[in-house]
Design a protein around this motif. Structure first.
Motif, short mmCIF file in Angstrom:
data_model
loop_
_atom_site.label_atom_id
_atom_site.label_comp_id
_atom_site.label_asym_id
_atom_site.label_seq_id
_atom_site.Cartn_x
_atom_site.Cartn_y
_atom_site.Cartn_z
N GLN A 187 41.20 8.05 22.74
CA GLN A 187 39.82 8.07 23.26
C GLN A 187 39.41 6.74 23.88
O GLN A 187 38.70 6.70 24.87
CB GLN A 187 38.86 8.41 22.13
N THR A 200 35.52 9.92 17.00
CA THR A 200 36.64 9.07 16.62
C THR A 200 36.83 9.07 15.11
O THR A 200 35.87 8.89 14.36
CB THR A 200 36.41 7.61 17.10
N THR A 216 33.75 6.74 19.58
CA THR A 216 32.67 7.69 19.82
C THR A 216 32.41 8.41 18.49
O THR A 216 33.17 8.21 17.53
CB THR A 216 33.08 8.74 20.88
#
Length: 140
Positions: free
Chosen positions: A69, A18, A15
């Motif tokens: 994540q 990240t 994302t």
């Protein structure tokens, strides 16, 4: 420029937040100390259970490393030649110190324990199924 398969896999688990991704790739090894040369491997899996167990591994990673994540687990089946990837485990996190290394390591170790994938090794002198060393426990 076209993305490579590893780039696509990492893109799928990242994302804008990240900052780190760890990718483990298992490969077909042609030489193992003390053994004859491997010509190729063949992998088989009971797909419905293998997918469920890979999901279990991902859930265990999420429980142990809540800052991870994204998680990707890809196991190849069929005939694979020396040098080809057999499995890829990738984990991402906001920072390298938030568990992505440890989670990827756990993922490959746990997959080897509980995911129903079988490997047959083909050598110039014959072939044999490779057996694991783990006996599943209750809940595996």
């Amino acid at each position: 420029m076209r993305r490579s398969a590893p780039d696509e896999l990492v893109a799928a688990i990242t994302t804008p937040a990240t900052g780190a991704a760890c990718v483990f790739s298992g490969m077909v090894r042609g030489e193992t100390v003390g053994q004859s040369v491997t010509a190729h491997l063949e992998y088989e899996a009971y797909s419905p259970m293998a997918i469920a167990k890979m999901q279990q591994v991902a859930a265990e990673i999420r429980q142990q490393w809540p800052l991870v994540q994204g998680i990707a687990i890809v196991q190849r089946v069929g005939r694979l030649e020396v040098g080809q990837n057999t499995i890829v485990i990738a984990c991402s996190s906001g920072h390298r110190d938030q568990g992505c290394f440890e989670a990827a390591r756990y993922g490959i170790d746990r997959l080897k324990e509980i995911v129903p994938v079988w490997k047959k090794e083909f050598r110039p002198d014959g072939s044999s199924w490779v057996e694991g060393h783990y006996t599943p426990r209750q809940g595996d």
